[in-house]
Design a protein around this motif. Structure first.
Motif, short mmCIF file in Angstrom:
data_model
loop_
_atom_site.label_atom_id
_atom_site.label_comp_id
_atom_site.label_asym_id
_atom_site.label_seq_id
_atom_site.Cartn_x
_atom_site.Cartn_y
_atom_site.Cartn_z
N ASP A 106 78.82 -66.95 84.77
CA ASP A 106 78.29 -65.88 85.61
C ASP A 106 76.77 -65.94 85.75
N GLY A 107 76.22 -67.15 85.76
CA GLY A 107 74.78 -67.30 85.92
C GLY A 107 73.96 -66.91 84.71
N GLU A 108 74.58 -66.87 83.54
CA GLU A 108 73.88 -66.50 82.31
C GLU A 108 74.20 -67.47 81.19
N LEU A 109 73.23 -67.62 80.30
CA LEU A 109 73.44 -68.31 79.03
C LEU A 109 73.57 -67.24 77.96
N ARG A 110 74.65 -67.31 77.20
CA ARG A 110 74.87 -66.39 76.10
C ARG A 110 74.92 -67.19 74.80
N ALA A 111 74.18 -66.73 73.82
CA ALA A 111 74.17 -67.37 72.50
C ALA A 111 74.21 -66.26 71.47
N SER A 114 74.58 -62.76 70.27
CA SER A 114 74.47 -61.45 70.93
C SER A 114 73.45 -61.44 72.05
N ALA A 115 72.72 -62.53 72.26
CA ALA A 115 71.67 -62.57 73.28
C ALA A 115 72.20 -63.22 74.56
N GLN A 116 71.63 -62.81 75.67
CA GLN A 116 71.98 -63.42 76.97
C GLN A 116 70.76 -63.43 77.85
N ILE A 117 70.70 -64.42 78.75
CA ILE A 117 69.58 -64.54 79.66
C ILE A 117 70.06 -65.20 80.95
N PRO A 118 69.59 -64.74 82.10
CA PRO A 118 69.96 -65.39 83.36
C PRO A 118 69.43 -66.83 83.39
N VAL A 119 70.22 -67.74 83.94
CA VAL A 119 69.80 -69.14 83.96
C VAL A 119 68.59 -69.36 84.86
N GLY A 120 68.32 -68.45 85.76
CA GLY A 120 67.14 -68.55 86.61
C GLY A 120 65.83 -68.42 85.85
#
Length: 165
Positions: free
Chosen positions: A79-84, A86-92
């Protein structure tokens, strides 16, 4: 036990499947140690309560195994995100991606080259990883350092997701 296979992004159904998903479960040594802990508890309880000892051992082993599974972080690109964990960030907001292919390289990344502001999702049993730079000027975190058993696949999934974004 390790769900680390890359999956195609386009699927039908209610929820899109992740481009990459990996649960960082421990290796065989941790599972053997969990069972060993159950055996130790059973042996310790045996002289005190012989009828309870086997149940106590099984309960401790099962509880330890459950804790290992529940606390194992998931590394996912979807969904356009990196999750590691509990953290997540948009790949943009991600910049250059650098795979860390050896335990020695990971040790250097976690030691002399570590920036204290970096987000680290580390599991000692996954000795390789990925360093992902952040390009968000509002985020004080300079990069993420993420454990993974398949750094090439995770890097390719991030690059694919970034290209699609």
């Amino acid at each position: 036990m390790n769900d680390a296979s890359p999956r195609p992004a386009g699927t039908t159904g209610s929820a899109p499947r992740p481009v990459y998903r990996e649960r960082l479960l421990p290796g065989p040594g941790a599972w053997i140690a969990a069972v060993g802990l159950g055996v130790i508890v059973a042996v310790v309880v045996l002289p005190l309560a012989p009828l309870v000892a086997p149940g106590a051992g099984v309960l401790v082993a099962a509880g330890t195994i459950a804790a290992l599974v529940v606390t194992a972080p998931v590394i996912e690109v979807s969904d356009g995100e990196l999750r590691a964990g509990s953290a997540q960030i948009p790949v943009g907001l991600l910049g250059p991606v650098t795979p860390v292919f050896s335990a020695e390289e990971m040790r250097v990344q976690l030691g002399p080259e570590l920036d204290a502001r970096a987000y680290v999702c580390l599991r000692s049993w996954a000795r390789t990883g990925l360093r992902v730079e952040l390009v968000d000027p509002l985020d004080p975190t300079p990069y993420w350092l993420v454990s993974t058993r398949r750094p090439d696949d995770l890097a390719a999934a991030i690059e694919e997701a970034t290209a699609d974004a």
